[in-house]
Enzyme design. Structure first.
Site: not given
Length: 359
Positions: A91, A121, A202, A257-258
């Site tokens: 961001h 992010d 940030s 992992l499904g």
């Protein structure tokens, strides 16, 4: 009355003396700060926006063209290689047309975007420089609640700013990463601290007592946009892999992992005959997915991935996020009150084990 005042004064003095004694036992982070402040940079981005211009003429609204306006944004970044690679938040640099970096020695250099990953992010940028002082990655897995940490950022384009705190919690899922555009599932497993940070922090560094990078500062919990007691950092276990993938492939290699899971509640645990709330419950294991191919099914309780226990969706995503498609991983699970294990071959989002390159 005099006796009471003396007692109160004596108590106050005693408390002050106790505090002074305790203050002398606090850890000295000056050495850690000295080793890491040169590894944190200030980032400035520019973006041009076109704003329509209108004028009222005898009751008619006439379009007079557009006005070009340049908007600036600011953040921090962490040097991760001596030749100029820097990790920051997505961001901070998202949609930027121009990026400049100010080093802690006040040098200002242009930067280019290497790659970004909205789902975590995170982003990697590059400046043309050598002999920089990167902050080495640490092991966020070994970080513990109550452990002292430093948050280092460069929010005001002066020099790096250092604040101290402790780790308040781990694997926080705050639902703050908006990732509707890329289609990837947001990966949130934040380290929560009480180190004071502000919006310009940030992309800055969260470091431990060994001057190792254990997190990338990302967000604060605040109703007004300013620090209000809690801040959150992306753990280095995620930041290290994402930054490597962006440099190497131009794309983050995600392994799945499904399974679709739900977190265990005390009521659900009681119905399952469990004495404690732990693990994540498989709500669905689609056919053809890694879990289903290994024999896992709805109702199984995943307790560990590899050697690390998982007790929440965020912890499961953090563990899966460190692997690559094609990796084999042992999953420990509970079925019919029996602890079992299965070896899964992880897949990418397309259900294959191939790595995806965009560079």
């Amino acid at each position: 009355m005099k006796k009471t005042l003396v007692l109160l004064l004596g108590l106050t003095l005693s408390l002050l003396n106790t505090q002074c004694t305790q203050a002398q036992t606090y850890a000295d982070f000056s050495g850690v700060a000295a080793k890491t402040i040169d590894g944190v940079v200030h980032i400035r981005t520019e973006q041009t926006r076109l704003t329509p211009l209108y004028q009222s003429f005898f009751g008619f609204i006439i379009n007079q063209g557009v006005q070009r306006q340049v908007y600036s944004a600011y953040g921090s970044g962490v040097i991760i290689s001596a030749d100029g690679y820097i990790v920051t938040n997505n961001h901070v640099v998202q949609d930027a047309e121009r990026i400049s970096v100010t080093l802690n020695d006040r040098r200002v250099l242009p930067a280019k975007l290497v790659g970004n990953d909205p789902a975590t992010d995170l982003a990697v940028i590059k400046i043309e420089a050598t002999g920089l002082k990167p902050i080495p990655f640490g092991n966020s897995d070994s970080a513990r609640v109550g452990q002292p940490v430093l948050a280092i950022g460069n929010p005001f384009n002066l020099t790096s700013t250092v604040t101290a705190g402790i780790i308040s919690a781990k694997a926080r899922n705050m639902g703050i990463i908006d990732n509707t555009s890329s289609g990837d599932t947001p990966l949130e497993a934040f380290i929560q601290t009480d180190a004071a940070v502000n919006p310009g922090n940030s992309g800055g560094a969260l470091v431990d007592g060994n001057a190792r990078l254990i997190g990338i500062v990302t967000a604060i919990a605040s109703p007004d946009g300013y620090y209000n007691g809690y801040s959150f950092a992306i753990p280095s276990s995620i930041a290290r892999k994402v930054s490597y993938d962006l440099k190497e492939y131009g794309h983050v290699q995600r392994a799945y992992l499904g399974v679709n899971v739900v977190e265990l509640t005390s009521d659900r645990a009681r119905k399952m005959g469990l004495s404690e709330v732990r693990g994540v419950l498989i709500a669905r294991a689609p056919m053809g997915g890694a879990a289903a191919k290994a024999g896992l099914r709805e109702g199984d309780l995943i307790m560990a991935i590899g050697e690390n226990t998982v007790n929440s969706y965020a912890e499961m995503m953090e563990e899966a996020g460190r692997y690559y498609p094609g990796d084999r991983v042992v999953v420990t699970y509970l079925r019919d009150n029996q602890v079992q294990t299965a070896s899964l071959t992880l897949q990418n989002a397309k259900g294959t084990t191939e790595l995806i390159r965009t560079k």
